[in-house]
Design an enzyme around this catalytic site. Sequence first.
Site, short mmCIF file in Angstrom:
data_model
loop_
_atom_site.label_atom_id
_atom_site.label_comp_id
_atom_site.label_asym_id
_atom_site.label_seq_id
_atom_site.Cartn_x
_atom_site.Cartn_y
_atom_site.Cartn_z
N CYS A 242 -23.48 8.70 26.25
CA CYS A 242 -23.60 7.24 26.12
C CYS A 242 -24.04 6.65 27.44
O CYS A 242 -23.75 7.19 28.52
CB CYS A 242 -22.27 6.64 25.67
N ASP B 91 0.54 -8.12 3.17
CA ASP B 91 -0.83 -7.96 3.68
C ASP B 91 -1.76 -8.69 2.71
O ASP B 91 -2.09 -8.19 1.64
CB ASP B 91 -1.17 -6.47 3.74
N ASP C 196 -1.71 1.98 10.17
CA ASP C 196 -2.64 1.20 10.99
C ASP C 196 -2.24 -0.27 11.04
O ASP C 196 -2.96 -1.09 11.61
CB ASP C 196 -4.07 1.33 10.45
N HIS C 197 -1.09 -0.61 10.46
CA HIS C 197 -0.53 -1.96 10.52
C HIS C 197 0.76 -1.95 11.33
O HIS C 197 1.38 -0.90 11.51
CB HIS C 197 -0.23 -2.49 9.11
N GLU D 293 0.83 -1.20 0.00
CA GLU D 293 0.00 0.00 0.00
C GLU D 293 0.87 1.26 0.00
O GLU D 293 0.70 2.16 0.83
CB GLU D 293 -0.97 0.00 1.18
N HIS E 289 -20.92 5.03 29.89
CA HIS E 289 -19.94 5.83 30.61
C HIS E 289 -20.46 7.22 30.96
O HIS E 289 -19.75 7.97 31.64
CB HIS E 289 -18.67 5.97 29.77
#
Length: 572
Positions: free
Chosen positions: A518, A196, A325-326, A37, A521
């Site tokens: 939420c 990947d 992100d890898h 990538e 929390h």
Amino acid sequence: MKIVTYNVNGLKQRILQYGSLLKLLSSFDADIICFQETKLSREELTADLVMADGYESFFSCTRTFDRGRRGYSGVATFCRVKSAFTSNEVALPLAAKEGITGLLENCRESGIRKDELPAKLEGLEGIGNDELLKVDAEGRCIITDHGHFVLFNVYGPRADSDDTERIQFKLTFFNILQKRWEALLSQERRIFVVGDLNIAPSAIDRCDAGPDFEKNEFRSWFRSMLVECGGRFYDVFRVKHPNREAYTCWPQHNGAELFNYGSRIDHILCAGSCLHEKNNQNTHDFVTCHVEECDIMTQFKRWKPGYKPRHRWKGGESMKLEGSDHAPVFVSLREIPDVSQHNTPSLSARYDPRVRGCQQTIVSALMKRQVADHFKTEGETSSFVAEKVSFSSNAESEPRPTVDGHLSCLNDKAGDRIELMPGSKSNLGILTKKRPRENQWSQLSLTTFFQKSSNYGETVSIAMERDYCEQSELSSSDQSKTHGDSNNRDSSFKEKNSVALMEWQRIQQLMQDSIPLCKGHREPCVARVSKKAGPNLGRRFYVCARGEGPSSNPEANCGYFKWASSKSKNKQ
């Protein structure tokens, strides 16, 4: 020997992160580095992106514009070598090829049309050349032959469950890839497949694997290639760590790295016999005899130890994480002997004319010398001419002082400013008209800096003389008036800017007050927009701002969801 595979999620971004390509490569301390990538088109292959001292590089870039995939994928293999052109090092490949079908090599070498290309691989007779070229057009594979083994640097396609076109493309891609592997194994070649692959083979390789997770056709195909299922390949990481829950990829936008909530889709596969003598080879294999270690390089993760565990993701205290992100995966090998002396393959980036440029001919070199001599002569002549030129003064126009004797400025009867440009063969040079600026604070245009001569080259106005001419034309009364107008404009602009800022702050406060809390929390949610095709496309909704994680962890995302508003009644 050490081999690293890493999905960089944009090679330009990683180079900027580390400062240079050489620093990025040195951080791995590896002999062969395989990137996926890269997101580079062939036009973007410049020396600072593909060349580093001590490394040879091999690239495959996206060649298609379908579905906006220009610069979408791309792979690159960097090999650390001591000698660039001839060596006996294993890291320097004996041969290198782009793509998995062999057709790109034919196109590049022979220049024949794609409908005339024969399929080079056995078993591909039923697949048309158009489809084969389409597989290689996305720049997803580089194959390098290192003598003792053949290395496949692969970036597997991603296909959503409802995208039938991409699913078919992914099936075709891996089908052709498998046939390429089988052909090499039939020749008793050893194979490494790194990259990947966009496949998590088993439930242990995915954080949220459901009961039907392993029934996916691509996961079934992956496992069928492994030794434990009757195949020829070893999943090297799983051989070394059979029971470890470890991941190499995490979603970019939901903070999953905080709780290590990801998937293992970056792999190193190996098939073939060991390098020892032929005796008793039935009990030997390459992984058992030559693989020392294989692991995930977690130090390259974006989320570093020490970050606050309660840090809200994309909320009021959001943090931008730098990096891919890898995470990289490495394998270290032992007892790998040198190979015979060989040269750098022609696919190397150092031989690409887009990177190094084309070799000059004798004619082009002589032409450049003649042009340079001409410019030098013209420069001396223009200097002499400019010093000798003079004008007669009259009521409408007056001569202006010159700067270093190179340029004169005067006004014509129409009130337009005229600049005398050097460089002409005529005694008076070149007269070019320019409209004067309204005042000395007006913005200049690019054309005021660059003026093309009718003769050779370009003539450039001197900024100092231009300012001198314009300032001398302004009277003191005009200057004071201009200062007053400028101050009025500045105060008016500041007032409007202040009103706009207050209005925007009011809108932000209203939006903040409307954000729900939420239930898990009692914290403000984060707003998102639906991008999935269907009736809710473009609709806003709110979710918990915490990072994704296991449901058993109370610190992780509580799963809260709420639509921002009901559908408009006017659309019903």
